[in-house]
Design an enzyme around this catalytic site. Structure first.
Site, PDB file in Angstrom:
ATOM      1  N   ASP A  63      53.564 -18.707  65.137  1.00  0.00           N
ATOM      2  CA  ASP A  63      54.565 -18.757  66.206  1.00  0.00           C
ATOM      3  C   ASP A  63      55.133 -20.166  66.338  1.00  0.00           C
ATOM      4  O   ASP A  63      54.384 -21.145  66.406  1.00  0.00           O
ATOM      5  CB  ASP A  63      53.929 -18.365  67.542  1.00  0.00           C
ATOM      6  CG  ASP A  63      53.558 -16.890  67.594  1.00  0.00           C
ATOM      7  OD1 ASP A  63      54.459 -16.064  67.413  1.00  0.00           O
ATOM      8  OD2 ASP A  63      52.372 -16.575  67.812  1.00  0.00           O
ATOM      9  N   ASP A 185      56.566  -9.136  64.709  1.00  0.00           N
ATOM     10  CA  ASP A 185      56.117  -9.442  66.073  1.00  0.00           C
ATOM     11  C   ASP A 185      57.307  -9.667  67.010  1.00  0.00           C
ATOM     12  O   ASP A 185      57.320 -10.618  67.772  1.00  0.00           O
ATOM     13  CB  ASP A 185      55.225 -10.691  66.050  1.00  0.00           C
ATOM     14  CG  ASP A 185      54.489 -10.881  67.365  1.00  0.00           C
ATOM     15  OD1 ASP A 185      54.301  -9.905  68.093  1.00  0.00           O
ATOM     16  OD2 ASP A 185      54.089 -12.027  67.664  1.00  0.00           O
TER      17      ASP A 185
END
Length: 847
Positions: A63, A185
């Site tokens: 991320d 995601d």
């Protein structure tokens, strides 16, 4: 962010573009890669016919900011929050790939890889290039980050994808070019992302995590493969047996003799030796069972190699034309609570990051703003003329603006004074209508009038109506609320009442579910929201240029309704906050429009700012829905517009940011404005969505704007499409109304320009504009002559004629067959069909 308990996430495959044809008078090199490389499909390991082939895909999901900032994630700082260091992941993976040529690894986030790459010496860079050329290290997706699909605008997605892909192209040539859009995601999947990225979707059975019991990262607790038969804990037989059972169960829901397993997860492979040593053993021992009659073959693979095998199977595949919203990981857990490069990341733009990470994103954006200087030069980036209201804070009472028809001065609203918190002293605002030519600017000279009239006066109480030559709006004298909206051109009127409400956020103490509302999850306690005030305290201002109705609904909520003299849309500027929580109740604040439109349970929302999808309450087009959350389960992303309609009238609401919205009753349309919550929703952030700041210590204040447009349905798109975009001229003439100049930027250091043209109407949306349009590229610019043109794919990292796409056989075309766009009349004239985007490099010279 990986939620291990999440439902199946989706994998977007077959990276492609919307453009299909090439017209070139001159071409420029994109890379100088060698044709002797063995990357791409040539690097795939051989599979075994008539066996179940298990494709193991080593990967990490990094991320670009979530629980830690971008810098902290890269360097491995603040490991007290989360143990993660991306630089060590890349260091470790490269060394382990060199140990065994069979090993493979895929990487996604170019923002991190770029930072790591520029800190490597020439020797390491050569080593990595060799791994890429051999297909052992493969880039997938390739954008600067993995963008969110619910809350992003398509133009920002294209820009951040281009940024990442051009770096990979310049660094590694065609072997660095991703063949797969790996979106694992993004909190649901948008149809527009599929339109930009992919023609096929696949399902991963474990989110993007490894099968249970087969995680060999340093962050995992699963036992390694202990293969010394003299050891008491020897477990090869058990590992092989469990793996074969898992593979065979997974194969039951797959169409081919090929299945995929993701071997990795969030920030894994920091010690890649743990993973690869056990994966090597797993492959060796499972495949050894073939001598005993096993029909299972395990291999290192990548998504593109897996995709190639699906294509070779020559089967037909389901064609899905809607999207995957609203996203939920449980019957009561809907991820619909979401109120530039890394800012498009799925944990940034959606607001699902820790507060200090949100502050870091804001700081990075603010650094960019500091380089902008304001002057009364009005620039128009669109390819059509615009007239736009300009509002400047001033202390004087009267001004003249050269070349403007009028320039009234109005007092600053009470809400604006409160938002300033002492950071501004201007008492008034100067208002004038600015006109700017296509891709051009207009300079306005502003002078103070010493003996001019005073600012416009403020009148107490609601006016009976405000109107210009296009729109008429009436107000209820008893409540001060909106009462009706009239399109004076088409002579149609609807009843419309607008007010503000809040849903009581769930605290998790429920017999049905213990899920609280939070940064990810929108879960109100009741389907009936609380009205903030049934009446508004109203004052109004009327000038020749603008009419304002200022509504105060309480100490923390106000709105200004504006109608400009030449506008066909009604502006509603709302200010919400600080949302009070002294009653210990979390609040999700909405505005709701209740109208006389007979919408029959249908409403419409856009997909990432482009295509519009039909929504039906408590319904999903491709599966039977058992509705468990009557409010959250009907909320959808609204990136730029939403509307309701019947046979005669369409009311469109154009937003200025991505928000959630729904229509829970016929004739009603609601938009989420602000959220302040008291409980963490247990999705990894570990803090409630209860934001404060130094300026707003009692809670954030949010201001935004909605535009309302009323039109007959056949004409509505002609109005709302331009609204959603919103004397020197850079263009010779305005582009056709259906064509939007999406991108105009420098391509190289010479005389190259990157240009994207898009057709901004859908098929059948507008009787006048939903048709093919031809643009002459040589007639674009007023001061530049186009001497060469070459077409690229959407992400500008591959020449269009070099694209090799896999053709897929759909099970059905869901109505109208897919048609090949028409050819271009000449190398200089390009044709755009509805919703098509085409990307060009133009070589230009001065005229």
């Amino acid at each position: 962010m990986a939620a291990a308990e999440s439902a199946c996430l989706l994998l977007l495959l077959l990276l492609s573009c919307l453009s299909c044809f090439h017209s070139a008078a001159l071409r420029f090199p994109l890379d100088s890669s060698s044709s002797s490389s063995s990357c791409g499909y040539k690097s795939c390991h051989a599979t075994v016919p008539n066996m179940l082939n298990v494709h193991l895909v080593p990967h990490t999901h990094d991320d670009v900011g979530w629980l830690k900032t971008v810098d902290q994630y890269y360097y491995g700082g603040r490991n007290d929050i989360q143990h993660a260091g991306v630089q060590y992941i890349l260091d470790s993976v490269v060394q382990q790939l060199l140990q065994n040529p069979d090993r493979r690894f895929i990487y996604v986030e170019t923002a991190f890889f770029y930072r790591w790459w520029k800190r490597q010496g020439a020797g390491m860079q050569d080593t990595v290039r060799q791994l890429v050329d051999q297909g052992r290290l493969e880039f997938v997706n390739g954008g600067w980050c993995m963008s969110d699909e619910a809350t992003t605008h398509y133009s920002a997605v294209i820009d951040q994808m281009t940024l990442g892909l051009r770096f990979l192209n310049a660094t590694f040539g065609h072997c660095g070019r991703p063949r797969v859009a790996w979106h694992i995601d993004p909190f649901g999947h948008a149809r527009e992302h599929a339109s930009m990225f992919a023609q096929d979707r696949g399902i991963l059975p474990n989110g993007y995590n490894p099968p249970e019991g087969f995680c060999w990262d340093q962050s995992c607790d699963d036992p390694p493969i202990m293969d010394d038969p003299d050891l008491e804990d020897y477990n090869v037989d058990d590992v092989v047996h469990r793996f074969m059972n898992i593979a065979n169960r997974q194969a039951q829901v797959y169409k081919t003799k090929h299945i995929i397993m993701t071997m990795g997860s969030d920030f894994q492979y920091e010690n890649a030796n743990l993973w690869y040593k056990n994966l090597d053993k797993l492959i060796r021992y499972v495949n050894a069972q073939q001598a005993n009659g096993s029909r299972l073959n395990v291999l290192y693979s990548t998504p593109s190699c897996y995709l190639q095998e699906l294509h070779r199977a020559n089967l037909t595949w389901a064609l899905k034309t809607d999207d995957f919203f609203p996203y939920a990981d449980n019957g009561h857990n809907f991820w619909t609570g979401k109120a530039m490069a890394v800012a498009q990341h799925h944990d940034a733009v959606s607001g699902t990051e820790k507060q200090h990470v949100a502050n870091d994103y804001a700081r990075r954006l603010a650094i960019g703003w500091q380089h902008c200087q304001f002057s009364v030069n009005v620039y128009n980036p669109l390819a059509r003329p615009v007239v736009w209201p300009v509002r400047l804070p001033v202390n004087g009472s009267a001004y003249s603006v050269r070349d403007a028809n009028g320039a009234p001065v109005v007092p600053v609203s009470r809400a604006t004074r409160q938002v300033r918190k002492g950071r501004g002293a201007a008492d008034n605002e100067l208002v004038f209508q600015a006109r700017a030519p296509p891709l051009g600017y207009t300079t306005y000279s502003v002078s103070v009038l010493q003996n001019g009239p005073p600012p416009a006066s403020v009148k107490r109480g609601p006016p009976g109506a405000i109107q210009n030559k296009f729109v008429r709006v009436t107000f209820d004298p008893a409540t001060g609320l909106l009462a009706s909206l009239t399109n004076l051109e088409t002579q149609q009127t609807i009843k419309v009442s607008q007010n503000f409400y809040w849903y009581n956020a769930s605290d998790g103490n429920s017999s049905v579910s213990n899920q609280p509302s939070g940064a990810y999850i929108f879960r109100p306690n009741s389907s009936t929201p609380f009205v903030i005030s049934s009446t508004a305290r109203v004052e109004s201002i009327q000038t020749p240029e603008v009419q304002e109705v200022r509504q105060q609904f309480g100490p923390w909520l106000s709105q200004v309704i504006r109608l400009y003299s030449n506008s066909r849309a009604l502006e509603m500027e709302w200010t919400v906050g600080p949302v009070p929580i002294d009653d210990s109740l979390g609040k999700e604040v909405i505005t709701r429009l209740d109208t006389s439109i007979a919408s029959s349970g249908l409403f419409y929302t856009d997909s990432n700012g482009r295509e519009v999808l039909r929504r039906k309450k408590d319904f999903r087009p491709t599966w039977d829905l058992m509705q468990t959350e009557p409010v959250a389960g009907n909320y959808y992303p609204v990136n730029s517009r939403a509307f309701i309609k019947d046979d005669k009238a369409q009311l469109t609401v154009v937003t200025d940011r991505s928000q959630g919205g729904s229509s829970l009753c016929d004739g009603s349309l609601e938009i989420m404005l602000h959220r302040r919550l008291l409980y963490d929703d247990v999705r990894g952030v570990c803090e409630p969505l209860n934001e404060t700041s130094g300026v707003f210590p009692l809670g954030l204040v949010v201001r935004g704007r909605l535009l309302l447009s009323l039109a007959p349905p056949p004409l509505a798109a002609d109005a709302h499409r331009p609204l959603a975009q919103e004397n020197f001229s850079g263009l010779q003439a305005a582009l056709p109304p259906a064509v939007h100049l999406l991108t105009l930027s420098q391509w190289d250091q010479d005389s190259g320009l990157l240009v994207r043209l898009e057709h901004q109407f859908q098929t059948g949306e507008s009787k006048e504009h939903s048709v093919a349009v031809t643009v002459n590229l040589q007639k674009l610019f007023s001061t530049l002559k186009v001497v060469g043109v070459s077409e690229l794919n959407l992400s500008a990292n591959q020449w269009i004629e070099e694209m090799q796409r896999l053709d897929w056989r759909p099970q059905s075309t869901a109505g109208t067959p897919l048609r090949k766009p028409p050819g271009d009349p000449s190398p200089w004239e390009v044709t755009l069909t509805p919703m098509q985007i085409r990307t060009f490099v133009l070589r230009v010279a001065d005229r």
